[in-house]
Design a protein around this motif. Structure first.
Motif, PDB file in Angstrom:
ATOM      1  N   MET A 127     -78.858  33.459  27.043  1.00 41.82           N
ATOM      2  CA  MET A 127     -78.403  32.347  26.208  1.00 41.82           C
ATOM      3  C   MET A 127     -78.460  32.749  24.736  1.00 41.82           C
ATOM      4  N   SER A 128     -77.425  32.433  23.991  1.00 37.34           N
ATOM      5  CA  SER A 128     -77.410  32.754  22.571  1.00 37.34           C
ATOM      6  C   SER A 128     -78.433  31.899  21.836  1.00 37.34           C
ATOM      7  N   SER A 129     -79.073  32.493  20.841  1.00 36.57           N
ATOM      8  CA  SER A 129     -80.144  31.809  20.130  1.00 36.57           C
ATOM      9  C   SER A 129     -79.773  31.559  18.682  1.00 36.57           C
ATOM     10  N   LEU A 130     -80.441  30.575  18.100  1.00 41.56           N
ATOM     11  CA  LEU A 130     -80.310  30.255  16.687  1.00 41.56           C
ATOM     12  C   LEU A 130     -81.574  30.769  16.006  1.00 41.56           C
ATOM     13  N   ILE A 131     -81.421  31.687  15.088  1.00 43.32           N
ATOM     14  CA  ILE A 131     -82.569  32.330  14.454  1.00 43.32           C
ATOM     15  C   ILE A 131     -82.796  31.727  13.071  1.00 43.32           C
ATOM     16  N   ILE A 132     -84.016  31.284  12.800  1.00 41.50           N
ATOM     17  CA  ILE A 132     -84.416  30.865  11.455  1.00 41.50           C
ATOM     18  C   ILE A 132     -85.412  31.890  10.946  1.00 41.50           C
ATOM     19  N   LEU A 159     -75.354  22.785   9.705  1.00 41.12           N
ATOM     20  CA  LEU A 159     -74.507  23.974   9.661  1.00 41.12           C
ATOM     21  C   LEU A 159     -74.951  25.030  10.661  1.00 41.12           C
ATOM     22  N   LEU A 160     -76.246  25.070  10.963  1.00 43.79           N
ATOM     23  CA  LEU A 160     -76.710  25.929  12.059  1.00 43.79           C
ATOM     24  C   LEU A 160     -76.025  25.529  13.365  1.00 43.79           C
ATOM     25  N   ALA A 161     -76.037  24.234  13.658  1.00 47.68           N
ATOM     26  CA  ALA A 161     -75.455  23.745  14.904  1.00 47.68           C
ATOM     27  C   ALA A 161     -73.954  23.994  14.954  1.00 47.68           C
ATOM     28  N   ARG A 162     -73.265  23.710  13.858  1.00 50.47           N
ATOM     29  CA  ARG A 162     -71.813  23.894  13.844  1.00 50.47           C
ATOM     30  C   ARG A 162     -71.427  25.365  13.963  1.00 50.47           C
ATOM     31  N   THR A 163     -72.168  26.221  13.270  1.00 55.86           N
ATOM     32  CA  THR A 163     -71.856  27.648  13.335  1.00 55.86           C
ATOM     33  C   THR A 163     -72.113  28.186  14.736  1.00 55.86           C
ATOM     34  N   ARG A 219     -88.651  22.269  11.679  1.00 57.08           N
ATOM     35  CA  ARG A 219     -89.101  21.038  12.333  1.00 57.08           C
ATOM     36  C   ARG A 219     -87.925  20.130  12.646  1.00 57.08           C
ATOM     37  N   LEU A 220     -86.983  20.033  11.719  1.00 58.16           N
ATOM     38  CA  LEU A 220     -85.829  19.174  11.968  1.00 58.16           C
ATOM     39  C   LEU A 220     -84.964  19.756  13.086  1.00 58.16           C
ATOM     40  N   ALA A 221     -84.813  21.075  13.103  1.00 60.48           N
ATOM     41  CA  ALA A 221     -84.021  21.703  14.164  1.00 60.48           C
ATOM     42  C   ALA A 221     -84.644  21.435  15.531  1.00 60.48           C
ATOM     43  N   VAL A 222     -85.965  21.539  15.625  1.00 57.13           N
ATOM     44  CA  VAL A 222     -86.643  21.246  16.885  1.00 57.13           C
ATOM     45  C   VAL A 222     -86.479  19.778  17.259  1.00 57.13           C
ATOM     46  N   ASP A 223     -86.617  18.889  16.265  1.00 58.66           N
ATOM     47  CA  ASP A 223     -86.451  17.455  16.526  1.00 58.66           C
ATOM     48  C   ASP A 223     -85.048  17.135  17.042  1.00 58.66           C
ATOM     49  N   ALA A 241     -78.203  36.607  19.258  1.00 57.09           N
ATOM     50  CA  ALA A 241     -78.134  35.495  18.307  1.00 57.09           C
ATOM     51  C   ALA A 241     -76.715  34.946  18.163  1.00 57.09           C
ATOM     52  N   ALA A 242     -76.627  33.626  18.127  1.00 58.10           N
ATOM     53  CA  ALA A 242     -75.363  32.959  17.823  1.00 58.10           C
ATOM     54  C   ALA A 242     -75.196  32.783  16.323  1.00 58.10           C
TER      55      ALA A 242
END
Length: 349
Positions: free
Chosen positions: A1-6, A312-316, A19-23, A65-66
């Motif tokens: 699964m592609s991941s979102l990296i912070i 923008l993380l989600a949209r990208t 925290r907001l991304a997890v929420d 990573a996505a």
């Protein structure tokens, strides 16, 4: 699964974003150099480590990573190795920078990014999502616009990192855009009065603001000037610093500044974030004298940054990532600024 990296999730804004991304249920991967500090965040998210001076480790980090969000300042140091890794691995790159120099560096790599099929979008927080949105909104209203003025004012506490960046760069020359070219400019060299229709605020030249690069990209307007509201002592210091740069740049001055900053809290408390607010003002004119003016108001700048970065993380990650150097409103339109709760955009004329 592609991941979102912070990357840089342990910094003040990085923590807000994580925290907001997890929420929101995005389940990001929290990345940085120190696994213990990442784990100490206590978030339900996987942790990975990679140092900036280890290209192979960065490539492994991005292997599935996505999208990568760089939340680790100072961006003058972190942007290049992370963007290089994104080019090597074909990963879209986002960051929270807001300085013209970092944006110009990315734009100069536009052909390379396009050839690699990689999108790079710096400034996915308060610098420059709301200002870019206002710029694009006004350019659409007045397609013949020749000059654009963008200003912002904030009410609220600043983080230690923000204050360090501001005070450390006081003696540095900056730029504004004239006839399509970047020309040298000094902080507080000019002033304006901006308003929201009810109150007025004094703003002064901000020659480091990334909008002189981003707005040129997203609107094509030839002249771009940037301003910000600053307390009187800061305005005086900005005007004095170029004449006595040693007050800012000498080793003794750096030590004093570091000691003073170390005494400050990392950033605003939740209650202070609740009390903060922001205002962005934009004005465009064409050669015939026609003008358009708009104002955007929203919550605290750090809270704003967290919301826009996660959006923008989600949209990208979902595939909205055209290759090359891009700006938020160029890709997503002015409406991207309104995805943060409590934000409004309205025309004044």
């Amino acid at each position: 699964m592609s991941s979102l990296i912070i990357y840089g999730a342990t910094g003040y804004v990085g923590r807000l974003v994580a925290r907001l991304a997890v929420d929101r249920g995005l389940r990001p991967v929290l990345a940085g150099r120190d696994a213990n500090r990442l784990a100490a965040l206590g978030l339900d998210a996987p942790v990975r480590t990679a140092a900036l001076d280890q290209p192979r480790a960065l490539d492994r980090l991005l292997a599935d990573a996505a999208v990568l969000l760089n939340a680790a300042g100072p961006f003058a140091r972190t942007q290049q190795p992370l963007l290089d890794a994104c080019v090597r691995t074909g990963t879209p790159y986002l960051d929270l920078s807001g300085e013209a120099a970092e944006f110009l560096t990315v734009w100069r790599r536009d052909a390379e990014l396009t050839a690699a099929g990689v999108m790079a979008m710096p400034g996915v927080g308060f610098g420059v999502v709301p200002t870019d949105a206002v710029a694009v909104h006004l350019a659409r209203r007045l397609p013949t616009a020749r000059r654009l003025e963008l200003s912002f004012a904030t009410v609220g506490r600043v983080s230690r990192g923000t204050l360090d960046t501001l005070t450390g760069g006081m003696a540095d020359a900056g730029v504004q855009r004239r006839d399509g070219r970047l020309v040298p400019a000094r902080a507080a060299a000019e002033h304006r009065w901006i308003g929201d229709g009810a109150t007025r605020t004094r703003v002064v030249t901000n020659p480091w603001r990334a909008d002189v690069v981003s707005a040129a990209r997203s609107t094509g307007v030839a002249d771009v000037a940037t301003f910000f509201a600053a307390p009187a002592p800061i305005r005086l210091a900005l005007r004095a610093a170029p004449a006595a740069p040693w007050l800012v740049t000498s080793p003794a001055a750096r030590r004093v500044r570091a000691a003073l900053l170390a005494r400050l809290p990392d950033g605003p408390t939740p209650a202070q974030l609740d009390a903060g607010r922001t205002l962005v003002h934009g004005l465009v004119r064409d050669d015939a004298g026609t003008a358009a003016e708009a104002v955007l108001t929203g919550p605290d700048a750090y809270r704003y940054s967290a919301h826009t970065a996660v959006e923008l993380l989600a949209r990208t990650a979902a595939g909205d990532a055209p290759p090359g150097y891009r700006t938020p409103a160029e890709v997503h339109g002015p409406q991207i600024a309104l995805t943060t709760p409590g934000t409004t955009l309205r025309d004044l004329r």
